[in-house]
Design a protein around this motif. Structure first.
Motif, PDB file in Angstrom:
ATOM      1  N   LEU A   4     -43.487  -9.347  -5.887  1.00 43.65           N
ATOM      2  CA  LEU A   4     -43.499 -10.609  -5.140  1.00 43.65           C
ATOM      3  C   LEU A   4     -43.323 -10.354  -3.649  1.00 43.65           C
ATOM      4  O   LEU A   4     -43.983 -10.969  -2.815  1.00 43.65           O
ATOM      5  N   ARG A   5     -42.421  -9.426  -3.300  1.00 47.68           N
ATOM      6  CA  ARG A   5     -42.191  -9.121  -1.883  1.00 47.68           C
ATOM      7  C   ARG A   5     -43.439  -8.549  -1.225  1.00 47.68           C
ATOM      8  O   ARG A   5     -43.690  -8.771  -0.057  1.00 47.68           O
ATOM      9  N   ALA A   6     -44.215  -7.791  -2.004  1.00 40.01           N
ATOM     10  CA  ALA A   6     -45.399  -7.127  -1.447  1.00 40.01           C
ATOM     11  C   ALA A   6     -46.602  -8.054  -1.366  1.00 40.01           C
ATOM     12  O   ALA A   6     -47.581  -7.735  -0.712  1.00 40.01           O
ATOM     13  N   ASN A   7     -46.539  -9.207  -2.018  1.00 38.19           N
ATOM     14  CA  ASN A   7     -47.686 -10.118  -2.072  1.00 38.19           C
ATOM     15  C   ASN A   7     -47.670 -11.061  -0.869  1.00 38.19           C
ATOM     16  O   ASN A   7     -46.787 -11.891  -0.748  1.00 38.19           O
ATOM     17  N   PRO A   8     -48.669 -10.949   0.028  1.00 36.37           N
ATOM     18  CA  PRO A   8     -48.667 -11.780   1.235  1.00 36.37           C
ATOM     19  C   PRO A   8     -48.825 -13.271   0.965  1.00 36.37           C
ATOM     20  O   PRO A   8     -48.496 -14.087   1.813  1.00 36.37           O
ATOM     21  N   ARG A   9     -49.336 -13.634  -0.209  1.00 34.87           N
ATOM     22  CA  ARG A   9     -49.467 -15.052  -0.542  1.00 34.87           C
ATOM     23  C   ARG A   9     -48.132 -15.673  -0.933  1.00 34.87           C
ATOM     24  O   ARG A   9     -47.984 -16.885  -0.959  1.00 34.87           O
ATOM     25  N   VAL A  10     -47.171 -14.843  -1.274  1.00 38.10           N
ATOM     26  CA  VAL A  10     -45.857 -15.353  -1.658  1.00 38.10           C
ATOM     27  C   VAL A  10     -45.026 -15.556  -0.390  1.00 38.10           C
ATOM     28  O   VAL A  10     -44.787 -14.627   0.360  1.00 38.10           O
ATOM     29  N   ARG A  11     -44.633 -16.799  -0.141  1.00 40.44           N
ATOM     30  CA  ARG A  11     -43.881 -17.121   1.076  1.00 40.44           C
ATOM     31  C   ARG A  11     -42.385 -16.898   0.840  1.00 40.44           C
ATOM     32  O   ARG A  11     -41.699 -16.249   1.619  1.00 40.44           O
ATOM     33  N   ALA A  39     -42.864 -18.798  -4.531  1.00 43.72           N
ATOM     34  CA  ALA A  39     -43.230 -19.997  -3.779  1.00 43.72           C
ATOM     35  C   ALA A  39     -44.381 -19.568  -2.877  1.00 43.72           C
ATOM     36  O   ALA A  39     -44.206 -18.731  -1.996  1.00 43.72           O
ATOM     37  N   LEU A  40     -45.569 -20.101  -3.154  1.00 48.27           N
ATOM     38  CA  LEU A  40     -46.770 -19.593  -2.493  1.00 48.27           C
ATOM     39  C   LEU A  40     -47.000 -20.260  -1.149  1.00 48.27           C
ATOM     40  O   LEU A  40     -46.609 -21.400  -0.923  1.00 48.27           O
ATOM     41  N   ASN A  41     -47.661 -19.524  -0.256  1.00 45.03           N
ATOM     42  CA  ASN A  41     -48.140 -20.116   0.986  1.00 45.03           C
ATOM     43  C   ASN A  41     -49.180 -21.172   0.671  1.00 45.03           C
ATOM     44  O   ASN A  41     -49.984 -21.006  -0.235  1.00 45.03           O
TER      45      ASN A  41
END
Ligand SMILES: [Zn+2]
Ligand SMILES: [Zn+2]
Length: 98
Positions: A38-45, A92-94
């Protein structure tokens, strides 16, 4: 409970190393790997920490939305849930704008 991400062995919350394959569960538990992902995923805010409605007070207190760098590791420190800590992460997604 913690689940070893290498061999899927389930162990009590206080276990630090998988008894079967020796994996370091601070890094290679299912929860730790999901947090890293999750931390590595840029879509995850932000990272939401979800707990069951009947979770122990420590879990209830820890539930909520966290900025990625400060999301707490699982199991929750001081957890006294009868079946072990069952808290989990949700992204929580962008917002995506067209
Ligand atoms: Zn293992
Ligand atoms: Zn708990």
């Amino acid at each position: 409970m913690r689940t070893c991400a290498v061999c899927n062995t389930r162990t009590p919350d206080e276990t630090e190393r998988c008894p079967k394959c020796g994996a370091d569960l601070a890094v290679d538990s299912a929860a730790a790997r999901s947090l890293t992902k999750l931390r590595a995923n840029p879509r995850v805010r932000d990272i939401r920490l979800m707990v069951r409605a009947d979770a122990c007070p420590a879990c209830q207190a820890a539930a909520g939305t966290y900025l990625k760098p400060v999301a707490p590791a699982l199991p929750i420190a001081g957890c006294s849930c009868p079946n072990g800590c069952e808290a989990f992460y949700e992204p929580a997604l962008n917002e995506i704008y067209p």
